[in-house]
Write an enzyme that holds these catalytic residues in place. Structure first.
Site, PDB file in Angstrom:
ATOM      1  N   GLU A  42       0.842  -1.203   0.000  1.00  0.00           N
ATOM      2  CA  GLU A  42       0.000   0.000   0.000  1.00  0.00           C
ATOM      3  C   GLU A  42       0.874   1.249   0.000  1.00  0.00           C
ATOM      4  O   GLU A  42       1.739   1.403   0.861  1.00  0.00           O
ATOM      5  CB  GLU A  42      -0.899  -0.004   1.248  1.00  0.00           C
ATOM      6  CG  GLU A  42      -1.586   1.315   1.542  1.00  0.00           C
ATOM      7  CD  GLU A  42      -2.191   1.359   2.935  1.00  0.00           C
ATOM      8  OE1 GLU A  42      -2.490   2.471   3.404  1.00  0.00           O
ATOM      9  OE2 GLU A  42      -2.359   0.290   3.565  1.00  0.00           O
ATOM     10  N   LYS A 137     -11.219  -2.595   7.142  1.00  0.00           N
ATOM     11  CA  LYS A 137      -9.964  -2.419   7.877  1.00  0.00           C
ATOM     12  C   LYS A 137     -10.312  -2.002   9.303  1.00  0.00           C
ATOM     13  O   LYS A 137     -10.770  -0.890   9.535  1.00  0.00           O
ATOM     14  CB  LYS A 137      -9.136  -1.345   7.164  1.00  0.00           C
ATOM     15  CG  LYS A 137      -8.005  -0.736   7.949  1.00  0.00           C
ATOM     16  CD  LYS A 137      -7.366   0.382   7.121  1.00  0.00           C
ATOM     17  CE  LYS A 137      -6.588   1.354   7.967  1.00  0.00           C
ATOM     18  NZ  LYS A 137      -5.970   2.420   7.163  1.00  0.00           N
TER      19      LYS A 137
END
Length: 218
Positions: A42, A137
């Site tokens: 990421e 998340k």
């Protein structure tokens, strides 16, 4: 393509969170991850410096071109639909946010990317899922521990949870056993001191520890 991304995340479990690494070192960092068995990376946008967003998208594009076969690249700290579009144009495969934003989640779905918004409470988690999130998340989860994941995953068993915030190689198996399908890992793995000193072999070592930990939850 979207289902392939989801299966990739489910298979590899670990997403490294790369924040504030300069372009000179980011490719070496990516190579260190690959050698350690990491397959998801990421690249975060800087919310305080919107003037750098185009540069971040360009970094995502270059990483995709160079490591397409070995790393699946996505964007983090995505706060606007415009950043979703920038990420898609750069070849990013998933969108990660620290919050639940309906517009961002829906734009992600429209672009055919995988949505991973950040949530904490049961209400936030369910709203994110209802609006189209592919994963939620759970952030920040470190202070609550694996028990919190277990408590949420029991009634919300239809949601794929990623544990983020305070996850280490030592506690990763416990988070996975509690019900998380994977984890986002930042500074413990993307160590700035090691990067700046050129100790990429140590980053590879740490990556291997996380990959091994991820295989222990069964």
């Amino acid at each position: 393509m979207k289902e392939q991304t989801i299966e990739h995340v489910l298979a590899h479990k670990i997403i490294t969170i790369v924040r504030g690494v300069d372009r000179e070192n980011i490719f070496k960092t990516a190579e260190a991850f690959i050698l350690g068995g990491i397959a998801c990376m990421e690249i975060t946008y800087d919310a305080a410096r919107p003037e750098t967003h185009a540069e971040t998208a360009e970094t995502i594009r270059q990483l995709n071109e160079r490591f397409l076969k070995d790393l699946m690249i996505g964007a983090g700290t995505v706060l606007t639909p415009e950043q979703v579009v920038m990420t898609k144009e750069a070849g990013g495969r998933y969108i990660i946010s620290p919050n639940v934003n309906k517009d961002v989640i829906q734009k992600t779905a429209q672009c055919g990317l995988v949505s991973m918004p950040g949530a904490f409470t049961p209400t936030e988690c369910e709203e994110a899922h209802r609006w189209g999130a592919d994963f939620v998340k759970l952030f920040p989860v470190g202070g609550m521990g694996p028990g919190y994941v277990k408590d949420l995953a029991a009634p919300l068993s239809h949601i794929r949870f990623l544990a983020v915030g305070g996850v280490t190689a030592e506690n990763l198996p416990a988070f996975l056993k509690a019900g998380a399908i994977g984890a986002g890992v930042g500074s413990d793995l993307v160590n700035k001191e090691l990067i700046l000193s050129g100790a990429f072999s140590k980053i590879t070592q740490r990556a291997k520890q996380y990959v091994q930990a991820a295989s222990q939850e069964c």
